[in-house]
Design an enzyme around this catalytic site. Structure first.
Site, PDB file in Angstrom:
ATOM      1  N   LEU A 717       0.842  -1.209   0.000  1.00 44.74           N
ATOM      2  CA  LEU A 717       0.000   0.000   0.000  1.00 44.74           C
ATOM      3  C   LEU A 717       0.867   1.244   0.000  1.00 44.74           C
ATOM      4  CD1 LEU A 717      -2.659   1.620   0.366  1.00 44.74           C
ATOM      5  CD2 LEU A 717      -2.372   1.259   2.840  1.00 44.74           C
ATOM      6  N   ASP A 718       1.578   1.453   1.094  1.00 44.59           N
ATOM      7  CA  ASP A 718       2.476   2.586   1.269  1.00 44.59           C
ATOM      8  C   ASP A 718       3.746   2.053   1.921  1.00 44.59           C
ATOM      9  OD1 ASP A 718       3.829   4.896   1.906  1.00 44.59           O
ATOM     10  OD2 ASP A 718       2.269   5.732   3.189  1.00 44.59           O
ATOM     11  N   PRO A 719       4.701   1.639   1.098  1.00 41.79           N
ATOM     12  CA  PRO A 719       4.839   1.910  -0.340  1.00 41.79           C
ATOM     13  C   PRO A 719       4.155   0.855  -1.216  1.00 41.79           C
ATOM     14  CG  PRO A 719       6.795   0.802   0.447  1.00 41.79           C
ATOM     15  CD  PRO A 719       5.898   0.983   1.658  1.00 41.79           C
ATOM     16  N   ASP A 722       0.584   3.671  -3.533  1.00 43.30           N
ATOM     17  CA  ASP A 722       0.854   5.111  -3.579  1.00 43.30           C
ATOM     18  C   ASP A 722       1.790   5.449  -4.740  1.00 43.30           C
ATOM     19  OD1 ASP A 722       3.017   3.819  -2.398  1.00 43.30           O
ATOM     20  OD2 ASP A 722       3.454   5.445  -1.011  1.00 43.30           O
ATOM     21  N   ARG A 838       4.482  14.398   1.839  1.00 47.12           N
ATOM     22  CA  ARG A 838       3.801  13.132   2.099  1.00 47.12           C
ATOM     23  C   ARG A 838       3.387  13.120   3.558  1.00 47.12           C
ATOM     24  NH1 ARG A 838       6.040   8.602   2.144  1.00 47.12           N
ATOM     25  NH2 ARG A 838       4.622   7.268   0.965  1.00 47.12           N
TER      26      ARG A 838
END
Length: 1053
Positions: A717-719, A722, A838
């Site tokens: 997801l993050d990372p 994104d 971010r």
């Protein structure tokens, strides 16, 4: 003229709704300007015919360097979507469009004659097929998407005429929205209304039946999944109505229902073998459909509210629903409201759909009881939609999708003077060249001659009627896209026989088969028998002959038909993936991979994976964990999965299991990846992780390249997601010569609003210790050209209020997330963006509460004196110590919220009374005011706080978490215009079989699983250490995520 590098783009003239284009301005810009050094695109100029209805304006093409002119005489290659008018065909050029000529369709033969007379090189998009038999250019998903939105639009009107007000009434037709994202947002809004207020009891349960599992069905399901929904197996449909044995008497609910239901049916749900002792066999059904009886009208249709027809059908198969069957069903009270026949198969699998409809008049009403047709929404019966131009309703996205693929090889076509030098997939797509049919397509003239003979009034002129003996031969399989028809006709003619075509039905996509009946004749019975024997031999290829190309197909001949299912020579061998780590993230990845094969019992997951193919090979999943029990729990109920005990520090055992698979997914702590990566490189196996690519992994890049291995990191997801969403936006802007002025990204794992039921409005789906430490990291970002640094101790105080325009109900705040500037370099915008930020998302108020708790000392990691030497003070005693209260208060009554608030203010931990009150409520909620003993294992305030948070801020088994990811990009263009681009992902935890899978697990595990699938399918060809920041990775990955049901919303203002 051929090969001069000049491309012409046609103005589409086939109908008023056709607004698509084969190449968008951004594709043209890339083709014209992206050549570097010795690398060129093969395109020198692009001339665009003017059009006032094309989705992209002429000026947009001019802006990127195209010429606008009606005159395409300078163009060596002319491209369009649909076939042009005959007078627009220029001699001695190359043309590429959907010609519909390669199956010898009579209505398109004048076009082919014109092509041949003008010595044109004709390339048909439908014939551009990849190495694995998949079409590279198609609009299927857009037909499905537009078709279902249009039907939901009509469904609201139909229900209103029946006396029900539903949220569907406010939905527009697809073409009424400026983008697919806007249309999806409207559907999501409808879904929120259903989830909040429900649907009228009189129309519930509202059940959508989807036929087929190809791209059209996937596109329709993608829209359906934006509504609150549950997929059920066809066998479970009676349970929705509380039906016992009598399947023809479904009962309605008496309560409002807050979701809709979907079921995907395949051929095994539509027919059953006439011999009740035999189970359904797909190959046998395709070979001998006459041995099967229809059951859809008995087992499925009685429970359908809407039938979404997305399957291809041939006359030799039983109908999905006949006119008589629907008449009988409606007499018995069937709840069917309408049919969305996205395949537009007139008089086909659904017999009573006997006419096409149009975008501006998409429905007709069929009254089964009176067997009458009407063009209104009033009165009895079912509404039907059968629009054959659906993809053009999303002209912009469909064009972008199509051009993304066409632009990969249009340069080859534009620069080719001789088609013999083209790649194989383009050579095979060339129907005619220099005034003659290519050898692969010589059968067209044969079929045309046969047709002419067939319709001749003088039967004696037909070849087979001149012969003494004749027999009717049925051929089925991939006759035209794999050119098996050539082989069959060669056999007939070489033996001295003759033929004429009695019937020909052609598959409408690469995933479906064609059917042809030939009357074969010969003067000698022995010759005729030899022909039949030869045809039978290619229907039954000798498996030991080594002719692998033949073995990929089956040809059905008369009564000796074999399956037309296409098989590669190695499809019997299961591919395998090893997943290391058995945490929460593992199960979604395991289910996704294991259900990608044809034997999956999980329809919803299977539908998400059947991207462009009819069937996927089985994937055997091995889950390895230090503790076997954990791995066994993960694979419970997962098909094709095995659990093993595996310690990655055990070199021999690690190599043993890595050697058995094609791809490894490591969901272990990041420190373990290096050991796994080295094993993968040595054994030449690909690796996927969801962790950041650190320095130790980066150093493996050259080593992995040399081994021919891909190490795909940051695929979560993050990372992960994104990166993919960001790079899609940034690259699309750069193609249009835009300059990124500002990039801001926000991401957070949060409780759903209903689960945010504590003072912090936060819960942990993983270790509180890790989350708290992450909240103490320093941060760096750039704002309007100024670089700002936030100390870790001040991070919580730096939280600022945030509202996302399209999600106004969420009261959020964001905290800076580590070093944002590295993403400027990673995304290639560090030199141009004055703002790069971010942030981590939380509900508003989180930061001030956590900052106050930090100042009080709850997060101190040093050993606390009161906890030394095995002492076990109570939580209350410990709280009083932190609040520096007098010791005589220790034995007093429970501390009240007011007392805690006053101490916080007195000690100067916060200036605002309201903040102190929130902190006090949190302290009491965590139970620090109670008398329970602190375990001896707790040595610091941090340990005690983590213990209380882990106990009090955990999700219950029924509570949903939520993931929210939001990017905003400001772009300046050379013409002075500026645009604000945004992309949003909102995902909630999902319940299946009474078990909750968190949104965090889904959004990390599913991308990792998709990464493994892309490597298995060789979609990712680059080797070395990669992140998902290149189109090769993020384009197919985002498509898969959307197909899986993730809501990716994009907007440009």
């Amino acid at each position: 003229m051929l090969g001069n590098g000049v491309i012409g783009i046609l103005s589409e003239t086939c109908n008023k709704w056709e607004r698509r284009t084969p190449l968008t301005p951004s594709h043209c810009a890339r083709l014209l300007h992206s050549g570097r050094g010795d690398t060129t695109t093969g395109v020198a100029r692009i001339i665009v015919q003017p059009s006032t209805k094309r989705i992209y304006h002429d000026s947009q093409y001019e802006d990127v360097g195209c010429q606008i002119s009606d005159d395409l005489s300078q163009c060596g290659l002319v491209v369009g979507v649909k076939q042009p008018q005959l007078e627009m065909i220029l001699p001695d050029r190359a043309y590429a469009f959907f010609s519909h000529t390669h199956k010898a369709q009579k209505e398109n033969m004048p076009l082919l004659d014109k092509i041949l007379n003008e010595r044109v090189s004709l390339y048909d998009y439908e014939l551009i097929v990849g190495d694995h038999g998949k079409r590279l250019l198609a609009f299927g998903k857009y037909a499905g998407r537009a078709g279902l939105i249009d039907f939901l639009h009509g469904l609201g009107q139909r229900y209103l005429s029946l006396g029900y007000s539903t949220p569907f009434l406010s939905l527009g037709a697809s073409y009424m929205y400026p983008s697919l994202a806007a249309a999806k947002a409207a559907v999501i809004s409808i879904g929120e209304e259903i989830a909040t207020h429900g649907l009228p009891p009189g129309i519930c349960p509202l059940v959508f039946i989807f036929t087929g599992s190809g791209n059209v069905s996937l596109g329709a399901q993608e829209i359906f999944k934006l509504l609150p929904h549950t997929f059920v197996e066809p066998s479970q449909l009676p349970e929705l109505f509380g039906v016992g044995r009598d399947l023809n008497q479904p009962a309605r609910t008496s309560k409002r229902v807050f979701q809709v239901y979907g079921s995907v049916v395949t051929c095994q749900d539509m027919v059953e073998h006439r011999d009740s002792t035999k189970v359904f066999d797909k190959a046998d059904y395709y070979a001998h459909p006459e041995h099967y009886n229809p059951i859809f009208h008995e087992k499925v249709a009685p429970y359908a509210s809407v039938i979404v027809n997305c399957m291809y059908w041939e006359e030799r198969f039983p109908r999905l629903l006949s006119t008589k069957q629907i008449q009988d069903l409606m007499r018995k009270g069937c709840p069917l409201v309408g049919v969305s026949d996205i395949t537009c198969d007139i008089g086909g699998s659904i017999e009573f759909v006997n006419q096409t409809t149009s975008i501006d008049s998409p429905f007709f009403r069929y009254d089964p009881l009176n067997d009458s047709y009407h063009h209104d929404m009033e009165g009895s019966g079912v509404i039907c939609s059968a629009v054959d131009t659906l993809p053009t309703e999303f002209a912009k996205e469909a064009s972008q999708h199509f051009g993304d693929r066409l632009s990969q090889f249009v340069g080859c076509l534009a620069s080719a003077t001789d088609n013999t030098n083209l790649p194989a997939h383009l050579r095979r797509a060339c129907i005619a060249h220099g005034g003659a049919l290519m050898s692969l397509y010589e059968y067209i003239s044969r079929m045309r001659n046969s047709d002419s003979e067939e319709i001749s009034e003088d039967k004696a002129n037909c070849h087979s009627y001149k012969k003494k003996y004749s027999i009717l031969v049925s051929l089925s399989g991939h006759l035209f896209d794999q050119f098996l028809i050539n082989e069959a006709l060669d056999i007939i003619e070489a033996a001295g026989g003759s033929f004429h075509s009695v019937k020909c039905q052609v598959g409408q996509s690469v995933n479906v088969k064609s059917y042809s009946e030939l009357e074969v004749g010969a003067d000698d019975r022995v010759v005729l028998d030899q022909i039949i024997d030869s045809l039978t031999s290619i229907a039954n290829p000798n498996e030991t002959s080594g002719n692998q190309e033949k073995n990929k197909m089956s040809l059905k001949v008369g009564k000796v038909q074999e399956s037309g299912i296409k098989k590669g020579h190695d499809t019997e061998r299961k591919t395998a993936v090893l997943i290391l780590g058995a945490g929460r993230v593992c199960q979604p990845a395991a289910e996704l991979l294991a259900s990608s094969g044809r034997f999956s019992s999980h329809q919803g997951y299977k539908a998400c994976l059947e991207d462009d193919s009819e069937e996927l090979n089985d994937v055997q999943v091995i889950v390895g964990s230090l503790y076997l029990k954990d791995a066994e729990e993960i694979i419970e109920g997962v098909p094709n999965a095995t659990a093993v005990q595996l310690d990655v520090m055990d070199h021999e055992n690690l190599f043993k299991y890595v050697s058995q698979v094609e791809v490894v997914i490591s969901l272990l702590p990041a420190s373990c990846h290096i050991f796994v990566a080295n094993a993968c490189i040595e054994l030449k196996k690909h690796l996927v992780t969801a962790s950041y690519v650190d320095e130790s992994m980066s150093m493996l890049n050259e080593k992995a390249k040399s081994a021919g291995v891909t190490i795909l990191g940051e695929m979560g997801l993050d990372p992960g997601i994104d990166h993919m969403m960001a790079m899609k936006m940034i690259n699309e802007a750069h193609v249009r010569k835009g300059i990124i002025r500002s990039f801001t990204s926000y991401c957070g794992g949060l409780p759903s609003p209903a689960a945010a039921n504590n003072p912090l409005a936060y819960k942990f789906s993983w270790s509180p210790a890790g989350a708290i430490r992450a909240g103490r990291n320093p941060a760096t970002y750039r704002s309007h050209g100024e670089t700002l640094h936030i100390d870790g101790d001040s991070l919580y105080d730096s939280a600022v209020r945030l509202r996302i325009p399209d999600l106004p109900a969420f009261a959020l705040e964001c905290l800076p997330n580590r070093n944002s500037l590295v993403y400027g370099e990673l995304y290639g915008i560090g030199h141009e963006a004055s703002t790069i930020f971010r942030g981590t998302l939380r509900y508003e108020g989180f930061g001030e509460i956590m900052a106050t708790l930090a100042r009080i000392g709850f997060f101190d990691t040093e050993a606390h004196p009161i906890l030394k030497d095995g002492k076990k003070p109570t939580f209350r005693t410990f709280l009083l110590e932190l609040l520096k209260s007098k010791s005589e208060d220790v034995d007093g009554p429970l501390i009240a919220e007011k007392d805690i608030t006053e101490r916080i203010v007195t000690l100067g931990h916060c200036k605002e009374q309201g903040t102190a009150v929130k902190a006090a409520k949190t302290i009491i909620f965590l139970g620090f005011h109670k008398d329970g003993e602190i375990p001896a294992s707790c040595q610091s305030a941090f340990d005690v706080t983590c213990l209380r948070m882990e106990e009090r801020l955990a999700y219950s088994s029924t509570e949903q978490d939520m993931v929210l990811l939001h990017h905003e990009v400001e772009v300046d263009f050379p013409d002075g215009l500026s645009e604000n681009h945004s992309a949003t992902l909102l995902e909630f935890g999902r319940t299946k079989n009474g078990k909750m899978t968190t949104a965090m697990a889904l959004t990390v595990g599913i991308p990792a699983g998709i990464g493994a699938l892309l490597l298995l399918e060789n979609k990712i060809k680059t080797r070395g250490v990669l992140r998902p920041i290149e189109p090769e990775i993020y384009e197919p990955a985002l498509d898969r995520l959307e197909a899986y049901g993730f809501k990716l919303m994009e907007k440009i203002q």
